[in-house]
Design an enzyme around this catalytic site. Structure first.
Site, short mmCIF file in Angstrom:
data_model
loop_
_atom_site.label_atom_id
_atom_site.label_comp_id
_atom_site.label_asym_id
_atom_site.label_seq_id
_atom_site.Cartn_x
_atom_site.Cartn_y
_atom_site.Cartn_z
N ASP A 1 -6.53 7.38 2.41
CA ASP A 1 -6.45 6.35 1.36
C ASP A 1 -7.31 6.83 0.19
OD1 ASP A 1 -6.63 2.73 1.43
OD2 ASP A 1 -6.91 4.06 -0.26
N GLU B 1 -1.71 5.96 -0.21
CA GLU B 1 -1.95 5.92 1.24
C GLU B 1 -0.87 6.66 2.02
OE1 GLU B 1 -2.64 2.02 3.32
OE2 GLU B 1 -3.70 1.63 1.44
N1 DCP Z 1 -3.91 -2.15 -7.20
C1 DCP Z 1 -3.51 -3.07 -8.16
N2 DCP Z 1 -3.79 -4.40 -8.02
C2 DCP Z 1 -4.47 -4.85 -6.92
C3 DCP Z 1 -4.87 -3.92 -5.92
C4 DCP Z 1 -4.57 -2.56 -6.10
O1 DCP Z 1 -2.91 -2.67 -9.17
N3 DCP Z 1 -4.74 -6.15 -6.77
C5 DCP Z 1 -3.63 -0.71 -7.42
C6 DCP Z 1 -4.81 -0.04 -8.06
C7 DCP Z 1 -5.45 0.77 -6.97
C8 DCP Z 1 -4.28 1.08 -6.07
O2 DCP Z 1 -3.39 -0.03 -6.20
O3 DCP Z 1 -6.10 1.93 -7.46
C9 DCP Z 1 -4.69 1.28 -4.63
O4 DCP Z 1 -5.25 0.10 -4.11
P1 DCP Z 1 -6.43 0.09 -3.05
O5 DCP Z 1 -6.45 -1.25 -2.46
O6 DCP Z 1 -6.32 1.26 -2.14
O7 DCP Z 1 -7.74 0.20 -3.94
P2 DCP Z 1 -8.39 1.42 -4.66
O8 DCP Z 1 -7.75 2.70 -4.35
O9 DCP Z 1 -8.47 1.09 -6.11
O10 DCP Z 1 -9.87 1.35 -4.08
P3 DCP Z 1 -10.45 1.83 -2.67
O11 DCP Z 1 -11.45 2.88 -3.01
O12 DCP Z 1 -11.09 0.58 -2.16
O13 DCP Z 1 -9.32 2.29 -1.85
CA CA Z 2 -7.38 3.39 -2.22
CA CA Z 3 -4.77 1.72 -0.52
#
Ligand code: DCP
Ligand code: CA
Ligand code: CA
Length: 364
Positions: free
Chosen positions: A10, A111
Site C-alpha cells: 500500500d 494497493e
Molecule cells: N483518497 C481520496 N479520498 C479519500 C481517501 C483516499 O481521494 N477519502 C485517495 C488519495 C490517497 C489514495 O486514495 O492518496 C490512497 O488512499 P489511502 O487510504 O491508501 O491513503 P494514502 O495513500 O493517502 O495514505 P496512507 O499512507 O495512509 O496509505
Molecule cells: Ca496508501
Molecule cells: Ca490504500
C-alpha cells in the site's frame, strides 16, 4: 500443505507523495491534495495529505476550509488532484511489483496483493528480506515509498499492512495470525460496517477475538450461511481467497518440450498430463468453467499445429481435459508421420461463475 505467503503493498500518502516526487521542494512542508468543487475558491474536500499535515490534524475527506484552518500559520501547500499523473506513477510501480509475484492482484491505484509463496519457499523469514528488496527497488527506480504487510492470506496481509505506516514492513506468521487479530475491534474486518458491528456489540462481541470464539451456528442464524461462515472464518484468520488478477484471461495454457522427439501416444500423453495438472490448478483458482480444449504441437520440422474440441457442456475438471487431449492426439498422430517436439494444452471459452469473492462482497 505448505502455508501461503501473501503480501499487501500500500503506497504511502499516495497522491501527496506523487506531488512531492515531482516537486521535492515541498517535501518538508505540509502538503494537502484536494478535490476543488469549484463552487467557491475554498470549497472541496481533502483527498489525502502528507504526514506533516496529518500531524496537524488533517484527514482524508475533511473539507478543505477545515484543513486550511488546521494548517494556519504554516507554509502548507495545497494542490488539486491530478489523477492521470498518479496513475502513471502507479502503473510503473505495479509493473515492478508484478515481476516479484507468482500471482498478482491490483486492488486500487495504490494497493496490490502479491502471492510470493513460491519465491520465498513458504518462509516468512525469507519474506522479510524479499519485501525489503522489493521496497528498495521501487524506491530507487520510481522514488516512491510504501508499506508492506505479509501474512498467510489476504485478510491478514491487509491488516498487517495497516498496522504500520508509512514505510512499514509488518510480518504476521500463520501461527501468530489469530492472536494478531484478536484485540482489534470487529469493524476492522471487511464487511463489518456500523450496523453489523452495533449488532455484534449487542451480543457482547466487541473484538475480533470475541467473534472468533462466538458460536458459528448463532452467527448463521442471524446473518445467513454465507456471511455467518465468513465472519467466523475471518475472525479466526482463515481466508482462502486466491490472489488473482482482476479481469479475465482468454485462455489458460501450458507448453512443454518432450524429453525426446516422439510419435508415441503414451509417451506424449505423459507430458501433456503433467501440463494438464497445472492448467487444471489455474482453472480451479479462477473458479471458471471452460468449453474448449485444445492441443498445440511443434513437430520436428519446427512447423506448429493446433487442434481443438468444443465440449457440449462446460467443464472444470482435469479428467475432461485429459480425455479430450488424448482424443485430439490420437487423431492428430494419425494425420502425420513426423515426430513431435513440443506440446501444449489449452482450455478456453470460459463461462465464468460468480467468483466467491464477488458473491461475498455483493453483501457489503
Ligand atoms: N483518497 C481520496 N479520498 C479519500 C481517501 C483516499 O481521494 N477519502 C485517495 C488519495 C490517497 C489514495 O486514495 O492518496 C490512497 O488512499 P489511502 O487510504 O491508501 O491513503 P494514502 O495513500 O493517502 O495514505 P496512507 O499512507 O495512509 O496509505
Ligand atoms: Ca496508501
Ligand atoms: Ca490504500
Amino acid at each position: 500443505m505448505q502455508n501461503r505467503v501473501v503480501m499487501l503493498a500500500d503506497f504511502d500518502y499516495f497522491f501527496a507523495q506523487c506531488e512531492e516526487l515531482r516537486n521535492p521542494a515541498i517535501k518538508d512542508k505540509p502538503v494537502v491534495v484536494g478535490v476543488y468543487s469549484g463552487r467557491t475558491k475554498e470549497s472541496g474536500a481533502v483527498s489525502t495529505s502528507n504526514y506533516i499535515a496529518r500531524k496537524n490534524g488533517v484527514k482524508s475527506g475533511m473539507p478543505l476550509f477545515m484543513a486550511k484552518r488546521k494548517l494556519e500559520g504554516t507554509d502548507a501547500v495545497f494542490l488539486p488532484v491530478d489523477h492521470q499523473y498518479y496513475e502513471q506513477i502507479s502503473n510503473r510501480i505495479m509493473q515492478i511489483l508484478r515481476g516479484y509475484a507468482t500471482s498478482f492482484e491490483q486492488v486500487s491505484v495504490d494497493e496490490a496483493y502479491l502471492d510470493v509463496t513460491g519465491q520465498v519457499q513458504g518462509s516468512f523469514e525469507k519474506a522479510k528480506d524479499y519485501a525489503e528488496k522489493i521496497k528498495a527497488e521501487v524506491k530507487s527506480r520510481v522514488g516512491i515509498s510504501f508499506s508492506i504487510g505479509v501474512g498467510p492470506n489476504k485478510l491478514v496481509a491487509k491488516i498487517a499492512c495497516d498496522s504500520q505506516k508509512p514505510d512499514g514492513l509488518t510480518i504476521v506468521r500463520s501461527e501468530e495470525a489469530k492472536d494478531f487479530l484478536a484485540t482489534l475491534p470487529v469493524d476492522r474486518l471487511l464487511g463489518v460496517g456500523k450496523k453489523t458491528s452495533a449488532k455484534m456489540g449487542s451480543l457482547g462481541v466487541k473484538t475480533v477475538g470475541d467473534l472468533a470464539s462466538y458460536d458459528v451456528q448463532k452467527l448463521i442464524v442471524i446473518w445467513g450461511k454465507i456471511l455467518g461462515v465468513y465472519f467466523h472464518n475471518a475472525a479466526n484468520a482463515v481466508d482462502n481467497e486466491p490472489v488473482q488478477e482482476q479481469g479475465e484471461a482468454e485462455s489458460i495454457s501450458r507448453i512443454g518440450t518432450l524429453k525426446q522427439d516422439s510419435h508415441d501416444l503414451a509417451f506424449i500423453l505423459q507430458k501433456t498430463d503433467e501440463l494438464t495438472e497445472d492448467v487444471a490448478k489455474d482453472v480451479v483458482e479462477r473458479n471458471s468453467s471452460f468449453k474448449q480444449v485444445a492441443i498445440y504441437v511443434v513437430l520436428t520440422d519446427l512447423s506448429s499445429k493446433s487442434r481443438s474440441i468444443t465440449l457440449e457442456q462446460p467443464a472444470k475438471d482435469k479428467e475432461t481435459i485429459k480425455k479430450n487431449v488424448k482424443e485430439l492426439f490420437e487423431k492428430f498422430l494419425g494425420e502425420t508421420q513426423l515426430e513431435v517436439r513440443r506440446v501444449g494444452v489449452k482450455v478456453s471459452d470460459f463461462s465464468r461463475e460468480e467468483p466467491r469473492q464477488k458473491q461475498l462482497t455483493s453483501f457489503f
